[in-house]
Enzyme design. Structure first.
Site: not given
Ligand code: NAP
Length: 245
Positions: A14, A88, A153, A157
């Site tokens: 989303s 994701n 966290y 991971k």
């Molecule tokens: P984000 O912008 O906070 O988005 C998180 C997403 O996960 C949203 O679509 C949210 O859905 C969904 N979500 C949360 N709880 C959920 C649940 N119980 N069931 C299903 N969906 C759920 O995060 P992001 O930065 O895009 O991160 C995405 C992935 O990349 C994560 O696994 C994160 O750990 C990893 N990551 C991110 C970074 C970074 O720098 N951003 C770095 C390393 C790894 P809703 O909005 O509908 O609640």
């Protein structure tokens, strides 16, 4: 990156990285299931922006086995099978260990690790039957290098990477590949929570000199879903600008 006709579920698409993966894959010809947990409006917007036809929208809370079961049933009905799953969905509940609440440790595990486990299980039978499929788990650089304030966290991971390798070994002989992408610091809502000083400090530690973009991750995930990576399984692809080698 040729993804023509590939049917893909992306959990947590989303917004952020998941939304970026959905848009990139659709532009390469994939049929995408955009899933949300609490942001239906934002997910609708992502769906409307996807190139091509045959996509779908799905409510999928990865912490609930009922929601996962129901959600994937819907996907199999609509897509008549599935070629790839991208785990994701992820959350953070940062705090130093001494102040961490047990429920924050559990919540991060339930979403980031158990959620991926449930989704892998949900797609396994149809993928085994088809004798093909690709699963990509979105890990984090923090899973390997650790980070103060992120013990929950980081553990989730690191666990996800172990899950990746074990399932890869279980299903390789059936033509199913399981890999992970470990992003560094990427510009999304998750990193927007950092203040400017923190962001500058992080940037200063990245050899390529910038935070990553959502497209940097979308391209790596797409590569692992595509037929360009048919001889790659059980791997963690580091996409972090050299932050951790
Ligand atoms: P984000 O912008 O906070 O988005 C998180 C997403 O996960 C949203 O679509 C949210 O859905 C969904 N979500 C949360 N709880 C959920 C649940 N119980 N069931 C299903 N969906 C759920 O995060 P992001 O930065 O895009 O991160 C995405 C992935 O990349 C994560 O696994 C994160 O750990 C990893 N990551 C991110 C970074 C970074 O720098 N951003 C770095 C390393 C790894 P809703 O909005 O509908 O609640």
């Amino acid at each position: 990156m040729e993804l023509k006709g590939k049917r893909v579920v992306i959990t947590g698409s989303s917004r952020g990285i998941g939304a970026g993966i959905a848009k990139y894959m659709a532009a390469q010809g994939a049929r995408v299931a955009v899933t949300y947990s609490s942001n239906p409006d934002s997910a609708e917007k992502v769906l409307a922006e996807l190139e091509g036809d045959g996509h779908m929208l799905l409510k999928l809370d990865v912490t609930s086995s009922e929601s996962v079961e129901k959600g994937f049933d819907e996907v199999f009905k609509k897509f008549d099978g599935l070629d790839a799953l991208v785990n994701n969905a992820g959350i953070t509940r940062d705090q130093l260990l001494m102040r961490m609440k047990d429920e924050d440790f559990d919540a991060v595990m339930a979403t980031n690790l158990r959620g991926a486990y449930l989704c892998c299980k949900a797609v396994m039978r149809p993928m085994l039957k088809a004798r093909s499929g690709s699963i990509v788990n979105v890990s984090s650089v923090v899973g390997q290098m650790g980070n103060p304030g992120q013990s929950n966290y980081s553990a989730s991971k690191a666990g996800l990477e172990g899950l990746t390798r074990s399932i890869a070994l279980e299903v390789a002989s059936r033509g199913i590949r399981v890999n992970a992408v470990a992003p560094g610091f990427i510009v999304t809502d998750m990193t927007d929570a950092l203040n400017e000083q923190q962001k500058e400090a992080i940037q200063g530690r990245i050899p390529l000199g910038r935070l990553g973009s959502v497209d940097d991750i979308a391209q790596s995930v797409s590569f692992l879903v595509s037929d360009m990576s048919l001889y790659i399984t059980g791997q963690v692809l580091q996409v972090n600008g050299g932050l951790y080698m």
